[in-house]
Design a protein around this motif. Sequence first.
Motif, mmCIF file in Angstrom:
data_model
loop_
_atom_site.group_PDB
_atom_site.id
_atom_site.type_symbol
_atom_site.label_atom_id
_atom_site.label_comp_id
_atom_site.label_asym_id
_atom_site.label_seq_id
_atom_site.Cartn_x
_atom_site.Cartn_y
_atom_site.Cartn_z
ATOM 1 N N SER A 137 0.810 -1.220 0.000
ATOM 2 C CA SER A 137 0.000 0.000 0.000
ATOM 3 C C SER A 137 0.841 1.266 0.000
ATOM 4 N N LEU A 138 2.175 1.125 0.077
ATOM 5 C CA LEU A 138 3.063 2.285 0.103
ATOM 6 C C LEU A 138 3.521 2.670 -1.297
ATOM 7 N N GLN A 139 3.621 3.958 -1.521
ATOM 8 C CA GLN A 139 4.256 4.499 -2.721
ATOM 9 C C GLN A 139 5.433 5.353 -2.265
ATOM 10 N N LEU A 140 6.612 5.079 -2.837
ATOM 11 C CA LEU A 140 7.842 5.747 -2.418
ATOM 12 C C LEU A 140 8.171 6.906 -3.347
ATOM 13 N N PHE A 141 8.630 8.011 -2.749
ATOM 14 C CA PHE A 141 9.022 9.209 -3.495
ATOM 15 C C PHE A 141 10.451 9.549 -3.084
ATOM 16 N N ARG A 142 11.405 9.292 -3.963
ATOM 17 C CA ARG A 142 12.821 9.396 -3.627
ATOM 18 C C ARG A 142 13.410 10.745 -4.055
ATOM 19 N N GLN A 143 14.314 11.266 -3.225
ATOM 20 C CA GLN A 143 15.046 12.466 -3.608
ATOM 21 C C GLN A 143 15.869 12.184 -4.869
ATOM 22 N N PRO A 144 15.758 13.025 -5.903
ATOM 23 C CA PRO A 144 16.635 12.850 -7.065
ATOM 24 C C PRO A 144 18.035 13.405 -6.820
ATOM 25 N N VAL A 145 18.127 14.371 -5.910
ATOM 26 C CA VAL A 145 19.407 15.002 -5.569
ATOM 27 C C VAL A 145 19.503 15.045 -4.052
ATOM 28 N N ARG A 146 20.668 14.690 -3.513
ATOM 29 C CA ARG A 146 20.851 14.634 -2.071
ATOM 30 C C ARG A 146 20.471 15.947 -1.395
ATOM 31 N N GLY A 147 19.617 15.823 -0.379
ATOM 32 C CA GLY A 147 19.261 16.975 0.429
ATOM 33 C C GLY A 147 18.178 17.857 -0.146
ATOM 34 N N GLN A 148 17.726 17.583 -1.358
ATOM 35 C CA GLN A 148 16.723 18.434 -1.995
ATOM 36 C C GLN A 148 15.339 17.782 -1.903
#
Length: 539
Positions: free
Chosen positions: A509-520
């Motif tokens: 049930s989870l959808q992941l949203f990852r940083q494309p650039v570190r810290g942003q």
Amino acid sequence: MAGQHAKLPAMTISDPAILAQLMGLMCEAIALRGAGQPEAALAALDQALALDEQFLPVQMQRAGLFEQEGRWGDAVAAYEACLDIAPDFDDARSAHRLALASLAEHCRLQLDDAALGVRQQAAIAHTLAQTLLKLDQAEQALAAIDLALVQAPAQLAHQAPRADILLRLNRHEEAQACYGAVDPADADAAALQAFNLGDILWRMGQVEAAQASFERALQLQADFAQARVGRAHLLLMQGDFRQGWAEHEYRFQIAELARRSIQADSPRWRPGNDLVDKHVLLWAEQGQGDTLQFARYIAVVLQRAAQVTLCAPVALLPLLAQSFPAIHCVATAAQAGPHDLHASLMSLPWLLDLPDPAQGPQPPYLRIDEQRVQAWRERLDAMLPVRRPRIGIAWAGRQYATIHHSRDLPLAELAPLLELPADFVSLQKEIPAADLASHADQGHRLHAVALEDWTDTAALVGALDLVISVDTAVVHLAGALGVPAFLPLRLAGEWRWGRQDSRSDWYPSLQLFRQPVRGQWAPVVHALVAACRARFTHM
């Protein structure tokens, strides 16, 4: 527990004789303290902890005694022991922060003493740096550790904390530069440096380079438990579950984790042990999120063993007992009674030979009281009469001891999300100090509710349309309940969330949203806004 208030957790000592001894020793310590005998009072409290180290009133009294004696470092450690037992106990959290501030001031006063030797100055500056970092004063911590390095420039013991501070400031490349050449004859120092560099590379999202660095550490020191566990995490992240779980067992050779292991008379459960007619004690090894994640395997153990007892954080026991009524729940191993084998919940994928998360029980595996869910729906209807999407939100994890700042999402960054035509219900236990100003400005968009315990939080989550949470226990709760949830992730992520796509091996049930650039975080928030609009078509 998420919510706005936390009370002293109920003590669950089943043996009246032990409780009587504990209370007697506490009274003795109070009398000795009043008589001006602090060391004798401390000895009495240590006797009490030998009976039950999870008995919070003893830990709190011990911390207060250290405060009275001006032993601020010991007081900080004692309050951290309290928070290991009860992370949501507000009195311990506020006292911990005050003790940290007192320790920092004590260190500053000591550094003003011109009679101090070079080594003493370096040691005190080191302690000050660590304390300031816990107070989230990273720039001041950097100045303190630089003072330590002026006194002892070649010491890895100071270079490593400096790297940690730079990581907190999102200055990873500078953190790498903290580690220069080491004496090739000093294999232990070289191995430690390789491990530390591997950890930095992982945080930078360079998984292959991090793995090579861990391998280098193990070539230098084959029994380096931290490096083996680091390698295990990378194996798990890349989907090599069978080898990853086997390597993960080396965590019990890490002194800090070994200290947290339960003290049980029974042997550890080993692969191949027959559970028929056996009483198995399962215990929660690390955080509340880990406990919720690995609780899924309790049902499998119940199928194979005659009896199962679970030792877990007090705050989680009502929810776990409700979800697994066939098990006996206790807060300490001493309450478990005689049993044949014991095992950590985190070892169960390995012990049960179910290494791939897809092989284990799937969510929802936690139970919620439907009447309480309905009560929350009615309460939300009364509080929010115009029906719009109802979204629970948690943007930061725990704010004591080791704070995982890179997992936290600054509240100010969430402004575009909070502008959506939806009602946001705060699942945040504590507002981080860095977010107080933003919360004052945006708090009207976050509906605050009081939550009694994790069962109440679970019922509220069940009444919501969506949960958005950073990597905290809240997102594990939503996933374990099968509730739709969005998880914003830092670039490096964590081993349990894999590497590439937006799905979770653990929680469908989870959808992941990852940083494309570190810290942003801005691109992540933009993606969250788009996903909410797609999910709720009338936004």
